[in-house]
Write an enzyme that holds these catalytic residues in place. Structure first.
Site, PDB file in Angstrom:
ATOM      1  N   GLU A  45       0.543  38.804 -83.565  1.00 30.71           N
ATOM      2  CA  GLU A  45      -0.746  37.915 -83.111  1.00 30.71           C
ATOM      3  C   GLU A  45      -0.830  37.712 -82.003  1.00 30.71           C
ATOM      4  OE1 GLU A  45      -0.904  33.970 -84.535  1.00 30.71           O
ATOM      5  OE2 GLU A  45      -3.065  33.877 -84.178  1.00 30.71           O
TER       6      GLU A  45
ATOM      7  N   GLU B 259      -1.132  29.820 -74.151  1.00 30.39           N
ATOM      8  CA  GLU B 259      -0.206  29.624 -75.250  1.00 30.39           C
ATOM      9  C   GLU B 259       1.096  30.581 -75.050  1.00 30.39           C
ATOM     10  OE1 GLU B 259      -1.442  28.742 -79.184  1.00 30.39           O
ATOM     11  OE2 GLU B 259      -3.303  28.393 -78.385  1.00 30.39           O
TER      12      GLU B 259
ATOM     13  N   ASP C  66      -7.268  36.855 -83.781  1.00 28.24           N
ATOM     14  CA  ASP C  66      -7.668  35.367 -83.922  1.00 28.24           C
ATOM     15  C   ASP C  66      -8.857  35.366 -83.006  1.00 28.24           C
ATOM     16  OD1 ASP C  66      -7.917  32.500 -83.443  1.00 28.24           O
ATOM     17  OD2 ASP C  66      -5.588  32.321 -84.068  1.00 28.24           O
TER      18      ASP C  66
ATOM     19  N   HIS D  53      -8.570  32.853 -80.099  1.00 26.96           N
ATOM     20  CA  HIS D  53      -7.731  33.698 -78.899  1.00 26.96           C
ATOM     21  C   HIS D  53      -8.626  34.651 -78.380  1.00 26.96           C
ATOM     22  CE1 HIS D  53      -4.494  31.261 -79.825  1.00 26.96           C
ATOM     23  NE2 HIS D  53      -4.402  31.635 -80.946  1.00 26.96           N
TER      24      HIS D  53
ATOM     25  N   HIS E 115      -7.617  35.274 -88.208  1.00 26.96           N
ATOM     26  CA  HIS E 115      -7.547  33.861 -88.002  1.00 26.96           C
ATOM     27  C   HIS E 115      -9.144  33.466 -87.703  1.00 26.96           C
ATOM     28  CE1 HIS E 115      -3.203  32.453 -88.114  1.00 26.96           C
ATOM     29  NE2 HIS E 115      -3.621  32.689 -89.283  1.00 26.96           N
TER      30      HIS E 115
ATOM     31  N   ARG F 233     -12.142  25.529 -81.415  1.00 27.68           N
ATOM     32  CA  ARG F 233     -11.117  25.434 -82.333  1.00 27.68           C
ATOM     33  C   ARG F 233     -11.273  24.639 -83.583  1.00 27.68           C
ATOM     34  NH1 ARG F 233      -4.703  27.258 -81.548  1.00 27.68           N
ATOM     35  NH2 ARG F 233      -5.198  28.917 -82.822  1.00 27.68           N
TER      36      ARG F 233
ATOM     37  N   GLU G 281      -8.104  28.614 -89.264  1.00 28.69           N
ATOM     38  CA  GLU G 281      -6.952  28.083 -88.775  1.00 28.69           C
ATOM     39  C   GLU G 281      -7.741  27.211 -87.729  1.00 28.69           C
ATOM     40  OE1 GLU G 281      -2.745  29.281 -86.636  1.00 28.69           O
ATOM     41  OE2 GLU G 281      -4.618  30.158 -85.715  1.00 28.69           O
TER      42      GLU G 281
END
Ligand code: LER
Ligand code: MN
Length: 267
Positions: A148, A154, A181, A184, A207, A213, A242
């Protein structure tokens, strides 16, 4: 494409209630967190029983192993590999598509050995030297390793899909795949649809979160072009929520599912 949800987003007092609510809402899979599975084998039995009884699949396992593959200490890396292999066995037992793997969070933990090799070069080699062992287990269990990429705040290491593709191309095993995701990608990719199309044959899991988010539909991400690209690459696996869920939880999860199904109908 199947739409599901991480267990932690669901209302409900226990696993049974959460799975029951997920089924009622219309989700097709649930992603679970790996840590408890390693600590308590009863939990594995519980997930298996509940998922069979309610008729909703465990789509995937999200991390949960001790340490990280790109730590500086060999014993920490060894523990990570040990747990990853155990989680792949559990994934097989639960019928999960794969185990999500982030090689490292934050900055580098290995030293900068310039002019011999800088930290990033060492990390790349360190990852390549450990992947065969865990990917062999992934092949044996038929539970994929899902690399991922995360946004730059992050991790410094894998930020874009194309960077993860490199490892898939080097390892050349169908059980090493990528998970994309949307949160991201929205930060790191120049064009989400193009990135998906280029990484197409390696994408095995998704995701979903909006730009802020929160649930898809609550921000400004363009899901339509991303979903179109997924359709174009023939993606048929799970897209898992998520993200944050504003109250009222159940109603908003229902609203998001409707929002995503409408897009899928349109494309
Ligand atoms: C972290 O931001 C994330 O997206 C997770 O899926 C990492 O396991
Ligand atoms: Mn994610």
């Amino acid at each position: 494409m199947k739409i599901g949800c991480q267990e932690g987003l669901l209302p409900g007092k226990n696993v049974f209630e959460k799975f029951e609510i997920a089924k009622e809402i219309g989700f097709e899979g649930i992603e679970i967190w790996g840590k408890e599975l390693l600590e308590n084998t009863e939990k594995i039995k519980e997930y298996k029983k509940v998922s069979e009884k309610i008729g909703i699949k465990i789509s995937s396992i999200c991390a949960g192993y001790r340490n990280l593959l790109l730590e500086a200490e060999p014993e920490n890396r060894e523990k990570a590999r040990e747990d990853i292999k155990k989680l792949l066995e559990i994934g097989k037992d639960l019928g999960a598509v794969g185990l999500i793997l982030v090689p490292i969070f934050g900055g580098p933990r290995v030293p900068n050995l310039s002019p011999y090799k800088n930290a990033y070069e060492l990390e790349r080699e360190l990852l390549l030297s450990q992947l065969p062992e865990i990917v062999e287990k992934a092949e044996e269990t038929k539970c994929c390793i899902l690399l991922e990429p995360l946004n730059r705040y992050e991790t410094h290491f894998l930020n874009r899909l194309e960077q993860a593709v490199e490892y898939c191309e080097k390892i050349k095993n169908p059980y090493l795949k990528i998970m994309a995701d949307f949160f991201h990608m929205n930060i790191e990719e120049a064009n989400i649809a193009e990135a998906i199309k280029k990484a197409g044959k390696y994408i095995a899991h998704i995701h979903l979160a909006d730009s802020n988010r929160i649930l898809p539909g609550f921000g400004h991400t363009d899901f339509e072009s991303g979903f179109k690209a997924l359709k174009e690459i023939g993606f048929e696996n799970y897209m898992i929520l998520e993200c944050g869920v504003p109250e009222p939880r159940r109603e908003n999860l229902e609203r998001t599912l409707k929002f995503m199904k409408e897009i899928l109908r349109k494309i």
